[in-house]
Design a protein around this motif. Structure first.
Motif, mmCIF file in Angstrom:
data_model
loop_
_atom_site.group_PDB
_atom_site.id
_atom_site.type_symbol
_atom_site.label_atom_id
_atom_site.label_comp_id
_atom_site.label_asym_id
_atom_site.label_seq_id
_atom_site.Cartn_x
_atom_site.Cartn_y
_atom_site.Cartn_z
ATOM 1 N N ASP A 240 0.956 -1.348 -0.103
ATOM 2 C CA ASP A 240 -0.272 -0.048 -0.006
ATOM 3 C C ASP A 240 0.787 1.095 -0.162
ATOM 4 O O ASP A 240 1.681 1.393 0.829
ATOM 5 C CB ASP A 240 -0.868 0.004 1.251
ATOM 6 C CG ASP A 240 -1.827 -1.037 1.061
ATOM 7 O OD1 ASP A 240 -2.745 -1.073 0.114
ATOM 8 O OD2 ASP A 240 -2.122 -1.932 2.025
ATOM 9 N N VAL A 241 0.771 2.023 -1.034
ATOM 10 C CA VAL A 241 1.807 3.037 -1.198
ATOM 11 C C VAL A 241 1.114 4.288 -1.446
ATOM 12 O O VAL A 241 -0.211 4.551 -2.124
ATOM 13 C CB VAL A 241 2.574 3.027 -2.347
ATOM 14 C CG1 VAL A 241 3.313 1.459 -2.021
ATOM 15 C CG2 VAL A 241 2.056 2.521 -3.593
ATOM 16 N N LEU A 242 1.750 5.360 -1.111
ATOM 17 C CA LEU A 242 1.377 6.970 -1.628
ATOM 18 C C LEU A 242 2.284 7.351 -3.066
ATOM 19 O O LEU A 242 3.363 7.520 -2.694
ATOM 20 C CB LEU A 242 1.496 7.946 -0.661
ATOM 21 C CG LEU A 242 0.358 7.616 0.383
ATOM 22 C CD1 LEU A 242 1.054 8.498 1.807
ATOM 23 C CD2 LEU A 242 -0.806 7.969 0.000
ATOM 24 N N PRO A 243 1.705 7.100 -4.157
ATOM 25 C CA PRO A 243 2.672 7.265 -5.195
ATOM 26 C C PRO A 243 2.200 8.789 -5.942
ATOM 27 O O PRO A 243 1.344 9.263 -5.828
ATOM 28 C CB PRO A 243 1.971 6.078 -6.294
ATOM 29 C CG PRO A 243 0.848 6.000 -5.891
ATOM 30 C CD PRO A 243 0.414 6.477 -4.385
ATOM 31 N N SER A 296 12.694 -7.268 -0.811
ATOM 32 C CA SER A 296 12.424 -5.983 -0.222
ATOM 33 C C SER A 296 11.507 -5.244 -0.722
ATOM 34 O O SER A 296 10.935 -5.456 -1.858
ATOM 35 C CB SER A 296 13.844 -5.131 -0.169
ATOM 36 O OG SER A 296 14.034 -4.329 -1.279
ATOM 37 N N VAL A 297 10.990 -4.124 -0.247
ATOM 38 C CA VAL A 297 10.036 -3.467 -0.678
ATOM 39 C C VAL A 297 10.378 -2.782 -1.884
ATOM 40 O O VAL A 297 9.689 -2.296 -2.937
ATOM 41 C CB VAL A 297 9.352 -2.095 0.387
ATOM 42 C CG1 VAL A 297 10.126 -1.390 0.784
ATOM 43 C CG2 VAL A 297 8.034 -1.955 -0.319
ATOM 44 N N ASP A 298 11.799 -2.169 -2.046
ATOM 45 C CA ASP A 298 12.047 -1.711 -3.205
ATOM 46 C C ASP A 298 12.412 -2.652 -4.159
ATOM 47 O O ASP A 298 12.032 -2.141 -5.357
ATOM 48 C CB ASP A 298 13.992 -1.322 -2.998
ATOM 49 C CG ASP A 298 13.815 -0.058 -1.752
ATOM 50 O OD1 ASP A 298 12.952 0.718 -1.840
ATOM 51 O OD2 ASP A 298 14.905 0.168 -1.057
ATOM 52 N N ASP A 299 12.316 -3.973 -3.962
ATOM 53 C CA ASP A 299 12.282 -4.925 -5.066
ATOM 54 C C ASP A 299 10.683 -4.836 -5.888
ATOM 55 O O ASP A 299 10.577 -4.995 -6.985
ATOM 56 C CB ASP A 299 12.894 -6.281 -4.679
ATOM 57 C CG ASP A 299 14.149 -6.390 -4.388
ATOM 58 O OD1 ASP A 299 15.210 -5.770 -5.099
ATOM 59 O OD2 ASP A 299 14.525 -7.085 -3.022
ATOM 60 N N LEU A 300 10.140 -4.785 -4.748
ATOM 61 C CA LEU A 300 8.509 -4.842 -5.376
ATOM 62 C C LEU A 300 8.172 -3.430 -6.254
ATOM 63 O O LEU A 300 7.695 -3.603 -7.336
ATOM 64 C CB LEU A 300 7.638 -4.731 -4.129
ATOM 65 C CG LEU A 300 7.761 -6.043 -3.388
ATOM 66 C CD1 LEU A 300 6.339 -6.020 -2.223
ATOM 67 C CD2 LEU A 300 7.686 -7.484 -4.029
ATOM 68 N N ILE A 301 8.664 -2.349 -5.815
ATOM 69 C CA ILE A 301 8.520 -1.240 -6.383
ATOM 70 C C ILE A 301 9.294 -1.198 -7.788
ATOM 71 O O ILE A 301 8.673 -0.740 -8.828
ATOM 72 C CB ILE A 301 9.138 0.170 -5.606
ATOM 73 C CG1 ILE A 301 8.208 0.046 -4.363
ATOM 74 C CG2 ILE A 301 9.070 1.230 -6.479
ATOM 75 C CD1 ILE A 301 8.703 1.023 -3.398
ATOM 76 N N GLN A 312 5.314 6.607 -15.544
ATOM 77 C CA GLN A 312 6.305 6.793 -14.260
ATOM 78 C C GLN A 312 5.652 6.353 -12.927
ATOM 79 O O GLN A 312 4.240 6.483 -13.016
ATOM 80 C CB GLN A 312 6.480 8.530 -14.318
ATOM 81 C CG GLN A 312 7.278 8.883 -15.235
ATOM 82 C CD GLN A 312 7.315 10.455 -15.240
ATOM 83 O OE1 GLN A 312 6.800 11.226 -14.390
ATOM 84 N NE2 GLN A 312 8.039 11.095 -16.258
ATOM 85 N N PHE A 313 6.354 5.962 -12.193
ATOM 86 C CA PHE A 313 5.529 5.343 -10.813
ATOM 87 C C PHE A 313 6.675 5.565 -9.817
ATOM 88 O O PHE A 313 7.431 4.750 -9.408
ATOM 89 C CB PHE A 313 5.231 4.028 -11.009
ATOM 90 C CG PHE A 313 4.315 3.256 -9.834
ATOM 91 C CD1 PHE A 313 2.957 3.903 -9.810
ATOM 92 C CD2 PHE A 313 4.554 2.732 -8.786
ATOM 93 C CE1 PHE A 313 2.103 3.322 -8.970
ATOM 94 C CE2 PHE A 313 3.895 2.235 -7.603
ATOM 95 C CZ PHE A 313 2.560 2.847 -7.827
ATOM 96 N N GLU A 314 6.525 6.839 -8.985
ATOM 97 C CA GLU A 314 7.269 7.308 -8.019
ATOM 98 C C GLU A 314 6.635 7.086 -6.535
ATOM 99 O O GLU A 314 5.629 7.568 -6.319
ATOM 100 C CB GLU A 314 7.929 8.549 -8.053
ATOM 101 C CG GLU A 314 8.696 8.964 -7.137
ATOM 102 C CD GLU A 314 9.385 10.432 -7.170
ATOM 103 O OE1 GLU A 314 10.263 10.868 -6.281
ATOM 104 O OE2 GLU A 314 8.834 10.968 -8.170
#
Length: 642
Positions: A240-243, A296-301, A312-314
């Motif tokens: 769950d993210v704020l992108p 890690s979550v960075d891998d998912l992102i 783009q997806f930041e």
């Protein structure tokens, strides 16, 4: 409602972001020594059961949770139409509707034919579940649903609150006592696991125990019940993210399939900014766990960005994330009665929710199957404990809900295969690759199951009268009462009849009048009302305790086709005097009009009318002709006690 603009904050969404704070940890209170019902686990199944039982002053309930306090952020997010109907039974649907993000559309994205390394929208369609209920499928933090159930428990007549920081050490069932309804055959031993009082042991004796303690259920293991089915062979990530993104369907539920990088299922969350992503990962080896992938979550992102190219997806903030395995399993039994047991054996221990069925979370079916599990069980436990029904009622929990669990894992298995872009295992390497059109077709075909509105229970002594189905074709016997509006005679207000079916343990009889006026003594409805009000064999007279209100056990409503009715002309039975002052109840008689014609909407026979009997869990028990007085009595006589 909008929230989380400047970062995710858990807590009550009715409080502004700037002021919202999580509730303080609850104080430690000693466990009771003896209870009627012991609930282990504060997930949606446990809290729904506790919320229902909390309304009965004569039932002592205890709910115990291993975690240190209420959930702050939940794994589940989807709230199906059927779950919303159940929340309405708890008088809590308005708040969920207000806070949830409503799903009105689905978007489907595939590799661009001209540039396959990038995705393009195939099409966008209305959500297939629209119109299946007066409620719309929504998305809200599971913790908020928990908060609402907890609040209802705390403000009930019993003021029920959970006991946190307790780990179940041992659970025993004394087989010599299980068939004595007055006995407490369950003995549960708990260890306090908070920092200040760890290792302190407490023991609770109970008449019944319900394990709602998740996929690794200690209750299930203590009862020797095994999970059966497929082991996990595919890993997915969820976050769950704020992108910040230029992806155009960020506020639309989207199924995204890339050519080489996997798939994403995107679900917009409540508050206008939060988004959930399910990200396809890799196959798991034999006996490999998702936790061993060391992602890690960075891998998912990073994986999500590759899948969503060229957009783009930041990610500015991650509110919650996890990696899970896809596997589908169902418990071999849902209670403590062994296979092949005599029909007269009374179950005293049950498992519900993830404790008896496990699957992937993508379809949003976990919470929406777990909560109805205990909504089915709760009223049955209450009826037996209060001496209103025969104990055989408890045997129907497994028969009704285990069938639903198999439907769940079969649908989840198919959905998981469709959403994924790679075969599940090496043996499937030659299988035909699916596209987003297959997902759309699956959703359309399974829309009633996904919404929870088409789930029905098989024919039994609790679901009977199928030979009369044509009298009300829009109320399938065994399924939930599909609400529609009628106009209340006393004040002209349109009312959803389904909202009359509250979670208070009462049965409902709906009289749908025939073509004759109910003021005509020869009409079917008038004769039925006379029978219910005055006959010794009337189930209302027979099973209502002396001195109790006439609707204390079975509540009767009437819906008539005639539009020139007056409440004062109705028989007293339909606007009875109740309570210590004998106040009149003006909310039991309804009529149709052009805008609200439930006879037309639900296929009710206008000439003959009918009786629709609704169980305390809102499912239709039987449909009968208006003159089937003896059959109506026999139905209730089959399981109720004076």
């Amino acid at each position: 409602m909008q929230y989380h603009l400047n970062g995710f904050k858990a807590g009550n969404y009715q409080v502004p972001d700037e002021a919202r704070e999580p509730a303080p940890p609850p104080p430690m209170v000693d466990l009771p020594k003896e209870v009627d019902v012991l609930i282990v686990g504060c997930g949606p199944a446990g809290l729904a059961l506790a919320r229902q039982l909390a309304g009965f002053a004569d039932i002592r309930t205890c709910i115990v949770e291993q975690k240190s306090g209420p959930m702050l952020f939940g794994q589940a997010d989807g709230i199906s139409c059927r779950t919303m109907e159940i929340m309405e039974a708890f008088n809590s649907s308005e708040l969920v509707v207000k806070e949830a993000y409503q799903l009105h559309q689905n978007a489907f994205w595939e590799p661009d034919v001209q540039n396959p390394q990038q995705i393009t929208r195939a099409h966008k369609v209305a959500d297939a579940r629209l119109g299946l209920s007066e409620f719309i499928h929504g998305v809200v933090n599971q913790a908020r649903l928990h908060d609402i159930l907890l609040d209802g428990m705390a403000h009930s007549i019993t003021h029920l609150v959970p006991h946190y920081n307790r780990r179940l050490l041992e659970l025993g069932v004394d087989r010599n006592l299980t068939q004595d309804l007055r006995a407490h055959p369950i003995t549960a031993t708990f260890e306090r696991n908070d920092a200040r009082q760890s290792n302190q042991v407490e023991t609770v004796r109970a008449r019944y125990v319900v394990g709602c303690d998740g996929a690794r259920s200690a209750v299930r293991k203590s009862l020797g019940i095994e999970l059966q089915g497929d082991s996990a062979n595919k890993a997915w990530g969820v976050m769950d993210v704020l992108p910040v993104t230029n992806f155009p369907d960020i506020r639309v539920k989207s199924f995204i399939q890339s050519k080489d990088n996997g798939a994403v299922m995107l679900v917009p969350r409540e508050g206008g900014y939060l988004v959930r992503l399910y990200v396809e990962l890799d196959l798991l080896g034999k006996d490999q766990r998702a936790s061993q992938l060391n992602l890690s979550v960075d891998d998912l992102i990073a994986r999500a960005r590759r899948i969503m190219s060229p957009y783009q997806f930041e990610v500015k903030e991650v509110a919650w994330w996890s990696i899970y395995e896809v596997g589908q399993r169902v418990a071999e039994r849902f209670d403590d009665t062994p296979a092949g047991s005599p029909d007269s054996l009374i179950p005293r221990a049950f498992v519900a929710g993830d404790a008896c069925h496990t699957h992937s979370p993508k379809g949003g079916w976990g919470l929406n199957t777990s909560l109805p599990d205990t909504f089915n069980l709760g009223w049955k436990l209450a009826a037996v404990l209060q001496g209103k029904s025969q104990p055989k009622l408890l045997q129907t929990y497994e028969a009704e809900r285990r069938k639903v669990a198999f439907m769940l894992i079969n649908a989840d298995r198919e959905m998981s295969a469709l959403v994924a872009t790679r075969p599940k295992a090496e043996k499937d390497a030659s299988s035909v690759k699916t596209g987003t059109a297959d997902i759309e077709h699956f959703i359309a075909r399974q829309n009633g199951f996904i919404a929870g509105t088409s789930i029905g229970y098989d024919a039994s002594w609790l679901c009977t009268g199928h030979e009369n189905q044509a009298l009300a074709s829009g109320f399938p016997i065994g399924q939930r009462f599909h609400s529609a509006q009628a106009v209340r005679v006393a004040d002209g207000r349109p009312v959803h009849l389904g909202h009359l079916n509250k979670a208070d343990g009462r049965w409902r009889i709906f009289i749908f009048g025939d073509a004759k006026s109910p003021l005509d003594a020869g009409s079917g409805s008038a004769r039925l009302v006379g029978f219910l009000a005055g006959a010794d064999t009337s189930p209302v007279k027979k099973y209502t305790p002396t001195g109790a209100d006439v609707d204390a056990v079975i509540e009767v409503f009437a819906v008539f086709q005639q539009q020139d009715l007056a409440i004062e002309a109705m028989p007293d039975f339909l606007w009875p005097a109740k309570g210590k002052y004998g106040l009149r109840d003006y909310e039991k008689v309804f009529q149709t009009n052009g805008a609200h014609d439930i006879f037309e909407q639900r296929g009710i026979d206008r000439l003959h009318g009918c009786i629709v009997v609704v169980r305390p869990d809102q499912h239709i028990a039987t449909i009968l002709p208006l003159d089937a007085h003896a059959e109506l009595s026999r139905f209730f006589d089959g399981f109720m006690l004076k």
